[in-house]
Design an enzyme around this catalytic site. Structure first.
Site, short mmCIF file in Angstrom:
data_model
loop_
_atom_site.label_atom_id
_atom_site.label_comp_id
_atom_site.label_asym_id
_atom_site.label_seq_id
_atom_site.Cartn_x
_atom_site.Cartn_y
_atom_site.Cartn_z
CG HIS A 152 88.59 19.81 55.87
ND1 HIS A 152 88.43 20.81 56.81
CD2 HIS A 152 87.89 20.21 54.77
CE1 HIS A 152 87.66 21.75 56.31
NE2 HIS A 152 87.31 21.41 55.09
CB CYS A 526 98.18 20.06 41.56
SG CYS A 526 97.04 18.73 41.14
#
Length: 570
Positions: A152, A526
């Site tokens: 994260h 991506c």
């Protein structure tokens, strides 16, 4: 001879501020003596390549071949001054490029408060969560003791353009005592540290920085690169600000808008209230708030990227990221500090608690269980599109369904999304392609089936790498992978550079299968590998149409794509 010396003197004067070079002629030979590699040698490489091409001494193709992506990256981010005297305190993973100095803060609230007071801040955590987003935005840099290159902290830092060092395993973070320790060295909240996210170094105290230099030569080189590359370069962006930055850096579209990133910080309750709603009325109210916010979010993206594709991935949160911290609520309950609201949250969260949330109710699975959640997002995107059309804009949105693993699963949700688009547009001719994200080995293996209904496919190589290797991208990056690379058990960190033999084979086979069945379907990538030069070379060879990376890596990707197109090494 005299004319030659005059030219050499002019060269020496022109490049003196970039590197120490001496020119001399002895016995009829020209000697170029570089006495030290200057701290701005990357700038020299770019400027000399562009100057020589403009003078007709080399071709534009040659100029592109003379500048490596790593040199360009050093020009575009702050970095430690190589002449500064400093000692590395601890090293971790180079998670997001750039360098910064600031006072240590251990909570997002403290980071915001110190920043508002005028301080430069470094946010230090064991690992970050969506609740930390305001502190991450406020901080000049981020350091974590846990997590890998696609954790994260790393992913958000790259999106924000903040330097980050993650997985610094020798760093012991004690947030309750408000201090961190490295061996015998203790650093308290408010002490100053520096970090270089390009090298993974953390230093005690302030280190002088060399600021990035945006020069006309860089823009000229990248414009030439665009003439040669075949791969399109898109950006991963989640806000209008990120989208504007991406377009300014040359992005040709948004390849990934992670809508879960739109609900961080004080927006977290918008999704949490939908997930935890106990009755239909509460859920409808929560969904309407989410829908209204999403419409404004999407409108901002479409305005900034007018005329270019904007691929919106529907919500794909590991469920635990949007649930309250169950352990904290249990402690509050045990100590008698829990409020009535806390107890209600605890009861609801325990019903949804998962042992392995990364493989639990996320992505398309959430859309199947809560179809009204995805409908609200697609309705908001359709309304934003119609609003842009009414204003004579040129919106080009796309809907991406994440984590699909079967054709039936994709078709089930895609049909619902297309019906939602049709209902919302009320007869207005609005075409919003619906595609999928290939993130699991199974999805890659059945890509030939998926393309019979999907209008585009994008490889999410972060999860695909994690699931193919069986490596936890949050836990293994700092603990195991450096040792594996050092001992030759792996050639490189597969989260930083695509594993071509395993993960790459899945991607290549999926592209070939898709092309045989539906040659009109667009394939791109991506994942974070979309900004890695060596991975870009592989994507070029197997025939992908585009790569998508963080806005700050777009120039690097443009140059790398051009170099592989002309046959230069990356």
């Amino acid at each position: 001879h005299a004319e030659l010396l005059e030219v050499l003197a002019a060269l020496e004067e022109r490049y003196r501020d970039m590197c120490d070079v001496e020119f001399t002629v002895e016995r009829g030979r020209l000697w170029v003596l570089q006495t030290r590699v200057g701290k701005r040698s990357a700038r020299a490489a770019v400027r000399m390549a562009v100057d020589m091409a403009n003078e007709g001494l080399i071709t534009r193709r040659d100029a592109i071949g003379r500048v490596e992506p790593g040199q360009l990256e050093r020009l575009l981010h702050p970095r430690f001054d190589l002449e500064a005297d400093y000692e590395v305190l601890v090293s971790g993973l180079a998670a997001s490029p750039g360098a910064a100095s600031g006072v240590v803060c251990f909570t997002w609230e403290e980071a915001v408060e110190r920043t508002e007071a005028g301080d430069d801040v470094i946010l230090v955590r064991e690992e970050t969560s969506p609740e930390d987003i305001e502190g991450m935005v406020a901080a000049r840099g981020i350091v974590t003791s846990r997590g890998g290159l696609v954790s994260h902290a790393a992913v958000v830092a790259r999106g924000l353009g903040r330097p980050a060092v993650c997985g610094a395993a020798d760093l012991e973070v004690d947030e309750h005592a408000r201090e961190l320790r490295v061996g015998d060295v203790v650093i308290a909240a408010g002490d100053t540290i520096s970090l270089d996210g390009t090298t993974g170094e953390v230093v005690l105290g302030t280190v002088p920085l060399v600021e990035p230099e945006a020069t006309p030569e860089v823009e000229q080189l990248l414009a030439w690169a665009d003439e040669f590359r075949r791969l399109h370069v898109h950006a991963n962006a989640d806000t209008a600000e990120d989208t504007a930055r991406a377009r300014a850096n040359g992005a040709e579209g948004i390849g990934l808008c992670r809508t879960e990133h739109m609900f961080l910080g004080d927006r977290l309750p918008l999704v949490r209230d939908v997930i935890l709603a106990e009755d239909e009325a509460s859920r409808v109210t929560a969904l309407e708030r989410l829908h209204e916010q999403q419409r404004e979010d999407f409108l901002g993206l479409l305005v900034e990227m007018d005329g270019l594709p904007v691929t919106v991935r529907l919500l794909d949160p590991p469920l635990h990221e949007f649930l309250p911290d169950i352990e904290e609520l249990r402690i509050a309950e045990a100590t008698g500090r829990a409020t009535t609201e806390d107890l209600e949250l605890l009861e609801a969260a325990e019903k949804l608690e998962e042992h392995n949330p990364m493989l639990g109710t996320r992505g398309v699975r959430l859309g199947v269980l809560l179809p009204e959640l995805y409908r609200a997002q697609v309705r908001a995107l359709t309304e934003a599109t119609m609003q842009r059309l009414a204003a004579d804009g040129d919106p080009r949105p796309q809907v991406m369904i994440p984590l699909t693993v079967t054709m039936a699963e994709f078709a089930h949700v895609a049909e619902d999304m297309r019906a939602t688009i049709a209902r919302t547009s009320s007869g207005v001719p609005v075409h919003i392609p619906v595609g999928t994200m290939i993130e699991t080995p199974r999805a890659a293996l059945v890509a030939g089936d998926l393309v019979t209904d999907a209008e585009f496919c994008s490889f999410g190589t972060n999860d695909l790498t994690q699931l193919t290797f069986g490596f936890s991208r949050d836990d293994i990056g700092a603990k195991l992978l450096p040792q594996y690379v050092e001992e030759g058990l792996l050639d490189h960190d597969p989260f930083a550079q695509l594993d071509q033999e395993g993960v790459g084979r899945l991607v290549a086979d999926a592209v070939q299968a898709g092309a045989r069945v539906a040659p009109h379907v667009h394939f791109g990538v991506c994942g974070e590998h979309g900004g890695d030069p060596k991975s870009i070379a592989f994507f070029h060879r197997i025939g992908l149409e585009y790569v998508s990376c963080s806005p700050f890596r777009v120039p690097i990707a443009r140059l790398a794509a051009a170099r592989v197109a002309i046959g230069a090494p990356v």
